[in-house]
Design an enzyme around this catalytic site. Structure first.
Site, PDB file in Angstrom:
ATOM      1  N   ASN A  62       0.870  -1.180   0.000  1.00  0.00           N
ATOM      2  CA  ASN A  62       0.000   0.000   0.000  1.00  0.00           C
ATOM      3  C   ASN A  62       0.905   1.228   0.000  1.00  0.00           C
ATOM      4  O   ASN A  62       1.554   1.513   1.000  1.00  0.00           O
ATOM      5  CB  ASN A  62      -0.884  -0.040   1.264  1.00  0.00           C
ATOM      6  CG  ASN A  62      -1.736   1.196   1.418  1.00  0.00           C
ATOM      7  OD1 ASN A  62      -1.829   2.019   0.495  1.00  0.00           O
ATOM      8  ND2 ASN A  62      -2.352   1.343   2.578  1.00  0.00           N
ATOM      9  N   TRP A  63       0.936   1.910  -1.126  1.00  0.00           N
ATOM     10  CA  TRP A  63       1.862   3.036  -1.254  1.00  0.00           C
ATOM     11  C   TRP A  63       1.275   4.347  -0.720  1.00  0.00           C
ATOM     12  O   TRP A  63       1.916   5.397  -0.793  1.00  0.00           O
ATOM     13  CB  TRP A  63       2.320   3.181  -2.716  1.00  0.00           C
ATOM     14  CG  TRP A  63       3.153   2.002  -3.170  1.00  0.00           C
ATOM     15  CD1 TRP A  63       3.615   0.989  -2.365  1.00  0.00           C
ATOM     16  CD2 TRP A  63       3.601   1.695  -4.499  1.00  0.00           C
ATOM     17  NE1 TRP A  63       4.330   0.069  -3.117  1.00  0.00           N
ATOM     18  CE2 TRP A  63       4.338   0.477  -4.428  1.00  0.00           C
ATOM     19  CE3 TRP A  63       3.461   2.309  -5.741  1.00  0.00           C
ATOM     20  CZ2 TRP A  63       4.924  -0.117  -5.547  1.00  0.00           C
ATOM     21  CZ3 TRP A  63       4.043   1.715  -6.854  1.00  0.00           C
ATOM     22  CH2 TRP A  63       4.772   0.519  -6.757  1.00  0.00           C
ATOM     23  N   LYS A  64       0.063   4.293  -0.254  1.00  0.00           N
ATOM     24  CA  LYS A  64      -0.588   5.443   0.388  1.00  0.00           C
ATOM     25  C   LYS A  64      -0.401   6.727  -0.444  1.00  0.00           C
ATOM     26  O   LYS A  64      -0.385   6.663  -1.663  1.00  0.00           O
ATOM     27  CB  LYS A  64      -0.074   5.620   1.819  1.00  0.00           C
ATOM     28  CG  LYS A  64      -0.147   4.327   2.615  1.00  0.00           C
ATOM     29  CD  LYS A  64       0.004   4.545   4.091  1.00  0.00           C
ATOM     30  CE  LYS A  64       0.052   3.200   4.791  1.00  0.00           C
ATOM     31  NZ  LYS A  64      -0.042   3.301   6.227  1.00  0.00           N
ATOM     32  N   HIS A 124      -9.610   0.624   4.804  1.00  0.00           N
ATOM     33  CA  HIS A 124      -8.328   0.801   5.503  1.00  0.00           C
ATOM     34  C   HIS A 124      -8.560   1.667   6.752  1.00  0.00           C
ATOM     35  O   HIS A 124      -9.381   2.590   6.732  1.00  0.00           O
ATOM     36  CB  HIS A 124      -7.308   1.458   4.570  1.00  0.00           C
ATOM     37  CG  HIS A 124      -5.917   1.427   5.123  1.00  0.00           C
ATOM     38  ND1 HIS A 124      -5.491   2.330   6.083  1.00  0.00           N
ATOM     39  CD2 HIS A 124      -4.877   0.593   4.896  1.00  0.00           C
ATOM     40  CE1 HIS A 124      -4.231   2.054   6.403  1.00  0.00           C
ATOM     41  NE2 HIS A 124      -3.835   0.998   5.694  1.00  0.00           N
ATOM     42  N   GLU A 155      -6.999   4.044   7.958  1.00  0.00           N
ATOM     43  CA  GLU A 155      -6.827   5.487   7.746  1.00  0.00           C
ATOM     44  C   GLU A 155      -8.094   6.089   7.136  1.00  0.00           C
ATOM     45  O   GLU A 155      -8.453   7.223   7.436  1.00  0.00           O
ATOM     46  CB  GLU A 155      -5.580   5.733   6.877  1.00  0.00           C
ATOM     47  CG  GLU A 155      -4.312   5.497   7.693  1.00  0.00           C
ATOM     48  CD  GLU A 155      -3.106   5.043   6.891  1.00  0.00           C
ATOM     49  OE1 GLU A 155      -3.098   5.162   5.654  1.00  0.00           O
ATOM     50  OE2 GLU A 155      -2.150   4.533   7.523  1.00  0.00           O
ATOM     51  N   GLU A 189      -5.444  -5.763  10.258  1.00  0.00           N
ATOM     52  CA  GLU A 189      -4.459  -4.717  10.508  1.00  0.00           C
ATOM     53  C   GLU A 189      -4.759  -4.048  11.847  1.00  0.00           C
ATOM     54  O   GLU A 189      -5.558  -3.088  11.904  1.00  0.00           O
ATOM     55  CB  GLU A 189      -4.524  -3.668   9.398  1.00  0.00           C
ATOM     56  CG  GLU A 189      -4.208  -4.219   8.016  1.00  0.00           C
ATOM     57  CD  GLU A 189      -3.571  -3.152   7.150  1.00  0.00           C
ATOM     58  OE1 GLU A 189      -2.422  -3.351   6.750  1.00  0.00           O
ATOM     59  OE2 GLU A 189      -4.193  -2.122   6.910  1.00  0.00           O
ATOM     60  N   GLY A 220       2.207   1.699  10.824  1.00  0.00           N
ATOM     61  CA  GLY A 220       3.106   2.847  10.748  1.00  0.00           C
ATOM     62  C   GLY A 220       3.782   3.195  12.062  1.00  0.00           C
ATOM     63  O   GLY A 220       4.354   4.271  12.203  1.00  0.00           O
ATOM     64  N   SER A 267       3.289  -2.703  10.273  1.00  0.00           N
ATOM     65  CA  SER A 267       4.745  -2.694  10.435  1.00  0.00           C
ATOM     66  C   SER A 267       5.411  -4.014  10.013  1.00  0.00           C
ATOM     67  O   SER A 267       6.335  -4.480  10.670  1.00  0.00           O
ATOM     68  CB  SER A 267       5.117  -2.321  11.873  1.00  0.00           C
ATOM     69  OG  SER A 267       4.655  -1.017  12.166  1.00  0.00           O
ATOM     70  N   GLY A 288       2.845  -1.342   4.302  1.00  0.00           N
ATOM     71  CA  GLY A 288       2.867   0.083   3.988  1.00  0.00           C
ATOM     72  C   GLY A 288       4.293   0.558   3.736  1.00  0.00           C
ATOM     73  O   GLY A 288       4.853   0.366   2.660  1.00  0.00           O
ATOM     74  N   GLY A 289       4.906   1.155   4.748  1.00  0.00           N
ATOM     75  CA  GLY A 289       6.230   1.778   4.622  1.00  0.00           C
ATOM     76  C   GLY A 289       7.274   0.918   3.922  1.00  0.00           C
ATOM     77  O   GLY A 289       7.997   1.395   3.034  1.00  0.00           O
TER      78      GLY A 289
HETATM   79  C1  PEP Z   1      -0.798  -0.258   5.926  1.00  0.00           C
HETATM   80  O1  PEP Z   1      -0.765   0.849   5.443  1.00  0.00           O
HETATM   81  O2  PEP Z   1      -1.764  -0.988   5.668  1.00  0.00           O
HETATM   82  C2  PEP Z   1       0.290  -0.677   6.796  1.00  0.00           C
HETATM   83  C3  PEP Z   1       0.221  -1.851   7.340  1.00  0.00           C
HETATM   84  O3  PEP Z   1       1.328   0.203   6.974  1.00  0.00           O
HETATM   85  P1  PEP Z   1       2.760  -0.123   7.666  1.00  0.00           P
HETATM   86  O4  PEP Z   1       3.279  -1.396   7.055  1.00  0.00           O
HETATM   87  O5  PEP Z   1       3.618   1.048   7.330  1.00  0.00           O
HETATM   88  O6  PEP Z   1       2.524  -0.285   9.118  1.00  0.00           O
END
Ligand code: PEP
Length: 258
Positions: free
Chosen positions: A12-14, A98, A100, A170, A176, A216, A237-238
């Site tokens: 997920n490049w957000k 998600h 967010e 999640e 994050g 994470s 994500g990151g």
């Molecule tokens: C996400 O955005 O769904 C996520 C899990 O982010 P991260 O891996 O950065 O925690």
């Protein structure tokens, strides 16, 4: 990981990267991906980068996904993108619900349900995100939250309509933050989710549905997560923004040992 379910690793490049950077990242993933890996790899760039990433991924098996989708077909919905538009941009999947979106944009389970229905109607595969906050976990409400979110998201949908849905567990406190759920915590939640899916759609469905872990996920923790029998992949994500790290996540140990 369970041999009967095809693992999925999703990035997920957000709201990161411009079109050029997203295209370059996609190209690096395409080049670095072992074509013999049997599992599915997915990337979800920002809407404005979908075309660049689509072009970069041409000829690869990497799946293109949107990060969201609106439930209406068309009309006066400024800022929203319809299922048909997402498909037209080359996506086959859409992340829905998600945390967010839920937290920052106020998405409720009813909205998530509308999006699920709209995506499925258009043959877009939903990657449905659910998960509890830290406060909910600390007050022993994790299971109740997961149960409510699942019941809400799948409300009014029949098993045969939802066979391709992928669920991503999640925990919000792990997104994050650098705090990953332990493999045991994640496994425990995944078993619970599978049980809920069994209640909704039966044993066979529950044994087939893929449940990804997100929060994470990193190159150095993916192997222990994927060693759990009910973790079928990861939503990242990151770590998915760095080609070398994400490629290591994709090529997790058990996948290589297969
Ligand atoms: C996400 O955005 O769904 C996520 C899990 O982010 P991260 O891996 O950065 O925690």
């Amino acid at each position: 990981m369970n041999k009967n379910r095809i693992p999925m690793i999703a990035g997920n490049w957000k709201m990161h990267l411009n079109a050029k950077e997203a295209g370059e990242l996609a190209l690096a993933l395409k080049k670095g991906l072992n074509p013999d890996l049997p599992h599915e790899v997915l990337v979800a760039p920002t809407y404005t980068n979908l075309w660049a990433v689509r072009q970069a991924l041409a000829g690869s098996k990497i799946i293109l996904s949107s990060q969201d989708v609106h439930w209406e077909e068309k009309g006066a919905f400024t800022g929203a993108v319809s299922p048909a538009q997402v498909l037209d941009a080359g996506c086959t999947h859409a992340i829905i619900g998600h945390s967010e979106r839920r937290k920052i944009f106020g998405e409720t389970d009813e909205i998530v349900n509308k999006k699920m229905k709209a995506a499925l109607k258009h043959n877009l595969v939903p990657v449905l995100c659910i998960g509890e906050t830290l406060e909910e976990r600390e007050s022993q409400r994790t299971y109740r939250v997961l149960e409510t979110q699942l019941a809400g998201a799948f409300s009014g949908l029949k098993a045969e309509e939802t066979v391709r849905v992928v669920i991503a567990y999640e925990p919000v406190w792990a997104i994050g933050t650098g705090k990953t759920a332990t493999p045991e915590q994640a496994q425990d939640a995944h078993v619970f989710i599978r049980r809920q899916m069994e209640k909704l759609y039966g044993k066979d469905y529950a044994s087939r549905v893929r449940v990804l872990y997100g929060g994470s996920v990193k190159a150095d923790n993916i192997d222990s997560l994927m060693a759990q029998p009910d973790i079928d992949g990861a939503l990242v994500g990151g770590e998915s923004l760095k080609a070398d790290k994400f490629l290591r996540v994709i090529h997790f140990e058990e996948a290589l040992a297969r």
